[in-house]
Scaffold this active site. Structure first.
Site, PDB file in Angstrom:
ATOM      1  N   SER A 144       0.846  -1.202   0.000  1.00 24.94           N
ATOM      2  CA  SER A 144       0.000   0.000   0.000  1.00 24.94           C
ATOM      3  C   SER A 144       0.875   1.242   0.000  1.00 24.94           C
ATOM      4  O   SER A 144       2.073   1.168   0.297  1.00 24.94           O
ATOM      5  CB  SER A 144      -0.855  -0.030   1.278  1.00 24.94           C
ATOM      6  OG  SER A 144      -1.411   1.228   1.572  1.00 24.94           O
ATOM      7  N   TYR A 157      -3.705  -0.040   9.877  1.00 22.01           N
ATOM      8  CA  TYR A 157      -3.465  -0.398   8.476  1.00 22.01           C
ATOM      9  C   TYR A 157      -2.020  -0.083   8.078  1.00 22.01           C
ATOM     10  O   TYR A 157      -1.344  -0.892   7.449  1.00 22.01           O
ATOM     11  CB  TYR A 157      -4.450   0.387   7.613  1.00 22.01           C
ATOM     12  CG  TYR A 157      -4.482   0.024   6.142  1.00 22.01           C
ATOM     13  CD1 TYR A 157      -5.131  -1.131   5.702  1.00 22.01           C
ATOM     14  CD2 TYR A 157      -3.906   0.845   5.184  1.00 22.01           C
ATOM     15  CE1 TYR A 157      -5.185  -1.447   4.352  1.00 22.01           C
ATOM     16  CE2 TYR A 157      -3.951   0.540   3.839  1.00 22.01           C
ATOM     17  CZ  TYR A 157      -4.593  -0.611   3.420  1.00 22.01           C
ATOM     18  OH  TYR A 157      -4.648  -0.925   2.081  1.00 22.01           O
TER      19      TYR A 157
END
Ligand code: NAP
Ligand code: GCO
Length: 264
Positions: A144, A157
């Site tokens: 990510s 996250y």
């Protein structure tokens, strides 16, 4: 001759009923791979199988929670029996929780780490012995922007995706000698249900402020589509990348290269 073909390979893509996983799996199928995927419940798996069928892909779908080691081991054994041993693993299943850190419960934080980081560990661990036995294997971890950058509300996250980047480098380091390559694919901001809340049109018909923010932060001046990830995924799954190991390939329209637009 450069070889991008995945003919005869078995590819397991986790959490691939829709979204990025579905697009990547469809691309791997187009390059010749047999697709196997899992998702968290039967309804999603059925939807996934139907969507692959509609795309002309004969995919095998299974219910399996990537955080449950017994379920994952049973899944890998079943795939080996019904389809063949896994040549390509894409660790795609993941969740995000957008909660300010000072309001986030430890249980929520743990759940994100469990699915986004422990999951890839558990599934990779399950397929590695088969890959070592065959003398080849490809593991692609879906990282990510948050493997590199922080922002408000995504502490769990970012911690998980930062950890996944290092897990990628460690798998590459530990299993490179078995001709196993482990790389990360780092999507930028991609239009999937996961990011839908960030793109919601406002009651007055204007764009969500985050939508405009991302477009301004991206040199390509747009959100990515799941299909933007297909070429890079096929490359990392194929023999063309046999000497690429422990690398994170960011597919972000240039976000990580860009300091941002200068004020007018
Ligand atoms: P998505 O639309 O939410 O799809 C993720 C899939 O994983 C869903 O089918 C989800 O099921 C499944 N899943 C969740 N927990 C699971 C578990 N424990 N076991 C098995 N499957 C599980 O997400 P996406 O946007 O396509 O993202 C796919 C991956 O790319 C994720 O790892 C995400 O972090 C990453 N990523 C996304 C973006 C983006 O902009 N969209 C950018 C960078 C990275 P449910 O529907 O039940 O949750
Ligand atoms: C967010 C986003 C992300 C992206 C993605 C970026 O809230 O900032 O959902 O973190 O989905 O992972 O690469």
């Amino acid at each position: 001759m450069v070889n991008f073909s995945l003919e005869g390979k078995v590819a397991l893509v986790t959490g691939a009923s829709y979204g990025i996983g579905f697009a990547i799996a469809s691309g791997l199928a187009e390059a010749g791979a047999k697709i196997v995927f899992n998702d968290i419940n039967q309804e999603l798996v059925d939807k996934g199988v139907a969507a692959y069928k509609e795309a002309g892909i004969d995919a095998n779908g299974y219910v399996c929670d990537v955080t449950n080691e017994d379920q994952v081991n049973a899944l890998v054994a079943q795939i080996e029996k019904e389809v063949g041993s896994v040549d390509i693993l894409v660790n795609n299943a993941g969740i995000i929780k957008r909660i300010p850190m000072h309001e986030m419960s430890a249980a929520d934080f743990r759940q994100v780490i469990d699915i986004d980081l422990n999951g890839p560990f558990i599934v990779s661990k399950a397929v590695l012995p088969g890959m070592m036995k065959k003398g080849h294997g490809k593991i692609i971890n879906i990282c990510s922007m948050m493997s590199e950058l922080g922002r408000e509300t995504v502490s769990g996250y970012a911690a998980a995706k930062g950890g996944l980047k290092m897990l990628t480098k460690n798998i590459a380091s530990e299993y490179g000698e078995y001709n196993i390559q482990c790389n990360g694919l780092g999507p930028g901001y991609i239009t999937t249900p996961q990011t839908a809340p960030l793109r919601e049109v406002q009651p007055d018909g204007s764009k969500h402020p985050f939508d405009s923010f991302i477009i301004a932060k991206t040199p390509a001046a747009r959100w990515g589509n799941p299909e933007d990830l297909v070429g890079p995924a096929v490359f990392l799954a194929s023999e063309a990348s046999n000497f690429v190991n422990g690398h994170i390939l960011y597919v972000d329209g240039g976000i990580l290269a860009y300091i941002g637009k200068q004020p007018k």
